[in-house]
Write a protein that holds these residues in place. Structure first.
Motif, PDB file in Angstrom:
ATOM      1  N   GLU A  60      -5.564  73.133  23.265  1.00  0.00           N
ATOM      2  CA  GLU A  60      -6.066  74.458  22.890  1.00  0.00           C
ATOM      3  C   GLU A  60      -6.454  75.294  24.103  1.00  0.00           C
ATOM      4  O   GLU A  60      -6.210  76.500  24.139  1.00  0.00           O
ATOM      5  CB  GLU A  60      -7.269  74.300  21.960  1.00  0.00           C
ATOM      6  N   TYR A  61      -7.036  74.658  25.118  1.00  0.00           N
ATOM      7  CA  TYR A  61      -7.485  75.378  26.306  1.00  0.00           C
ATOM      8  C   TYR A  61      -6.421  75.451  27.399  1.00  0.00           C
ATOM      9  O   TYR A  61      -6.651  76.000  28.468  1.00  0.00           O
ATOM     10  CB  TYR A  61      -8.756  74.728  26.872  1.00  0.00           C
ATOM     11  N   GLY A  62      -5.247  74.883  27.123  1.00  0.00           N
ATOM     12  CA  GLY A  62      -4.147  74.991  28.078  1.00  0.00           C
ATOM     13  C   GLY A  62      -4.208  74.015  29.232  1.00  0.00           C
ATOM     14  O   GLY A  62      -3.503  74.180  30.221  1.00  0.00           O
ATOM     15  N   PHE A  63      -5.030  72.968  29.116  1.00  0.00           N
ATOM     16  CA  PHE A  63      -5.091  71.956  30.171  1.00  0.00           C
ATOM     17  C   PHE A  63      -3.863  71.050  30.120  1.00  0.00           C
ATOM     18  O   PHE A  63      -3.409  70.541  31.133  1.00  0.00           O
ATOM     19  CB  PHE A  63      -6.348  71.090  30.024  1.00  0.00           C
ATOM     20  N   MET A  64      -3.349  70.846  28.901  1.00  0.00           N
ATOM     21  CA  MET A  64      -2.191  69.980  28.699  1.00  0.00           C
ATOM     22  C   MET A  64      -1.139  70.672  27.846  1.00  0.00           C
ATOM     23  O   MET A  64      -1.447  71.587  27.081  1.00  0.00           O
ATOM     24  CB  MET A  64      -2.613  68.680  27.989  1.00  0.00           C
ATOM     25  N   LEU A  65       0.091  70.193  27.986  1.00  0.00           N
ATOM     26  CA  LEU A  65       1.192  70.634  27.131  1.00  0.00           C
ATOM     27  C   LEU A  65       1.755  69.404  26.429  1.00  0.00           C
ATOM     28  O   LEU A  65       1.575  68.275  26.880  1.00  0.00           O
ATOM     29  CB  LEU A  65       2.290  71.300  27.967  1.00  0.00           C
ATOM     30  N   ARG A  66       2.462  69.635  25.327  1.00  0.00           N
ATOM     31  CA  ARG A  66       3.120  68.533  24.626  1.00  0.00           C
ATOM     32  C   ARG A  66       4.405  69.038  23.997  1.00  0.00           C
ATOM     33  O   ARG A  66       4.573  70.253  23.787  1.00  0.00           O
ATOM     34  CB  ARG A  66       2.201  67.952  23.554  1.00  0.00           C
ATOM     35  N   ASN A  67       5.319  68.111  23.698  1.00  0.00           N
ATOM     36  CA  ASN A  67       6.548  68.539  23.043  1.00  0.00           C
ATOM     37  C   ASN A  67       6.302  68.729  21.547  1.00  0.00           C
ATOM     38  O   ASN A  67       5.208  68.450  21.042  1.00  0.00           O
ATOM     39  CB  ASN A  67       7.688  67.545  23.310  1.00  0.00           C
ATOM     40  N   LYS A  68       7.300  69.211  20.847  1.00  0.00           N
ATOM     41  CA  LYS A  68       7.111  69.621  19.452  1.00  0.00           C
ATOM     42  C   LYS A  68       6.668  68.490  18.536  1.00  0.00           C
ATOM     43  O   LYS A  68       5.872  68.703  17.612  1.00  0.00           O
ATOM     44  CB  LYS A  68       8.403  70.244  18.910  1.00  0.00           C
ATOM     45  N   ASP A  69       7.195  67.278  18.752  1.00  0.00           N
ATOM     46  CA  ASP A  69       6.827  66.181  17.869  1.00  0.00           C
ATOM     47  C   ASP A  69       5.575  65.431  18.327  1.00  0.00           C
ATOM     48  O   ASP A  69       5.146  64.458  17.697  1.00  0.00           O
ATOM     49  CB  ASP A  69       7.989  65.199  17.693  1.00  0.00           C
ATOM     50  N   GLY A  70       4.961  65.898  19.447  1.00  0.00           N
ATOM     51  CA  GLY A  70       3.720  65.302  19.913  1.00  0.00           C
ATOM     52  C   GLY A  70       3.871  63.932  20.539  1.00  0.00           C
ATOM     53  O   GLY A  70       2.884  63.220  20.721  1.00  0.00           O
ATOM     54  N   SER A  71       5.103  63.568  20.897  1.00  0.00           N
ATOM     55  CA  SER A  71       5.328  62.233  21.464  1.00  0.00           C
ATOM     56  C   SER A  71       5.098  62.197  22.967  1.00  0.00           C
ATOM     57  O   SER A  71       4.890  61.118  23.550  1.00  0.00           O
ATOM     58  CB  SER A  71       6.758  61.757  21.158  1.00  0.00           C
ATOM     59  N   SER A  72       5.116  63.353  23.629  1.00  0.00           N
ATOM     60  CA  SER A  72       4.935  63.401  25.080  1.00  0.00           C
ATOM     61  C   SER A  72       3.902  64.448  25.464  1.00  0.00           C
ATOM     62  O   SER A  72       3.916  65.566  24.922  1.00  0.00           O
ATOM     63  CB  SER A  72       6.268  63.718  25.766  1.00  0.00           C
ATOM     64  N   TYR A  73       3.054  64.097  26.408  1.00  0.00           N
ATOM     65  CA  TYR A  73       2.002  64.988  26.906  1.00  0.00           C
ATOM     66  C   TYR A  73       2.058  65.012  28.435  1.00  0.00           C
ATOM     67  O   TYR A  73       2.370  63.999  29.063  1.00  0.00           O
ATOM     68  CB  TYR A  73       0.618  64.475  26.489  1.00  0.00           C
ATOM     69  N   TRP A  74       1.729  66.174  29.019  1.00  0.00           N
ATOM     70  CA  TRP A  74       1.672  66.266  30.471  1.00  0.00           C
ATOM     71  C   TRP A  74       0.703  67.392  30.852  1.00  0.00           C
ATOM     72  O   TRP A  74       0.417  68.270  30.045  1.00  0.00           O
ATOM     73  CB  TRP A  74       3.048  66.530  31.067  1.00  0.00           C
ATOM     74  N   LEU A  75       0.198  67.314  32.075  1.00  0.00           N
ATOM     75  CA  LEU A  75      -0.739  68.338  32.537  1.00  0.00           C
ATOM     76  C   LEU A  75      -0.017  69.664  32.713  1.00  0.00           C
ATOM     77  O   LEU A  75       1.126  69.709  33.176  1.00  0.00           O
ATOM     78  CB  LEU A  75      -1.389  67.933  33.861  1.00  0.00           C
TER      79      LEU A  75
END
Length: 256
Positions: A239-254
């Motif tokens: 929500e605060y833009g610290f992390m991003l994720r792909n559409k299915d929520g399987s991958s996260y990255w800063l």
């Protein structure tokens, strides 16, 4: 130093180059992703051997396209340029004439492009004056007090307003309050106030590697080392833009 601190503390020349050089450890570091190259070491890439400075220049081209491309694609809240100005600057960079740019934009008028060019030049003059004012304001004799220094805003911030007007002193006080077992210990409770949330989230984020992609399970496990309610922390990271994720929520990255 975090990637955000490297980026926002960089000089104009360093922003143009995309990297800084640290004399103390003889190291070149990318201000976009924190990748470092040690002076005196030869780095192989694509069948070519590069010494450190050439290696980091090659890295920036390969990973980030160019600093012009990276900077111009930053959010408007950081660049201050409109979507039209962004497009026109891209055409200027490509070497198109005013007539060709007018055709690309569908305006059919070179005078419109010349007006944009004039306004951008005026904006450049204003930026130089503003930078000079800020450098004078931030000079050693003017700055003095560490407690008045504001914390760095991460480049992925989804909102930039007074909730980020946080001093170093405020940050230290909040961290001491909410990490009663020490900064490497557990979070006692998640704060309700916006400023405090940002401070706590930034601190927890230090446990993640800026150059790594995580599964949702891995993100949860890292957060659980700090706070049991990993769902809340993970949600605020996004929500605060610290992390991003792909559409299915399987991958996260800063969000660098």
């Amino acid at each position: 130093m975090s990637v955000d601190e490297l980026f926002w503390n960089a000089s104009v020349e360093e922003l143009k180059n995309g990297y800084i050089y640290d004399n103390s450890n003889e190291q070149f570091t990318c201000i976009v992703c924190n990748e470092s190259y040690q002076k005196g070491i030869i780095y192989p890439s694509d069948g070519v051997l590069y010494e450190a400075e050439l290696a980091i220049k090659h890295h920036i081209r390969q990973q980030h396209g160019s600093m012009f491309h990276y900077l111009i694609n930053m959010d408007k809240k950081y660049t201050g340029i409109t979507a039209v100005q962004k497009e026109i600057l891209g055409h200027f960079k490509s070497g198109l004439s005013d007539k060709e740019i007018a055709a690309e934009l569908g305006s059919g008028s070179t005078s419109t492009i010349r007006t944009h060019r004039f306004k951008l030049k005026e904006k450049e003059k204003q930026a130089k004056i503003f930078l000079s004012l800020m450098e004078l304001l931030n000079s050693e004799e003017e700055q003095g007090k560490d407690e008045e220094k504001l914390i760095t805003i991460h480049k992925g911030a989804t909102m930039v307003d007074d909730r980020y007007a946080i001093t170093e002193q405020e940050r230290e006080k909040v961290l001491t309050t909410y990490f009663k077992q020490g900064l490497k210990g557990k979070l006692s409770q998640f704060p309700s106030k916006e400023k405090r949330k940002i401070i706590v989230l930034q601190h927890i984020l230090k446990r993640f590697d800026a150059n790594k992609t995580y599964t949702e399970k891995e993100v949860n496990e890292i957060i659980k080392q700090v706070f049991d309610d990993f769902v809340t922390i993970r949600r605020y990271f996004i929500e605060y833009g610290f992390m991003l994720r792909n559409k299915d929520g399987s991958s996260y990255w800063l969000n660098k």
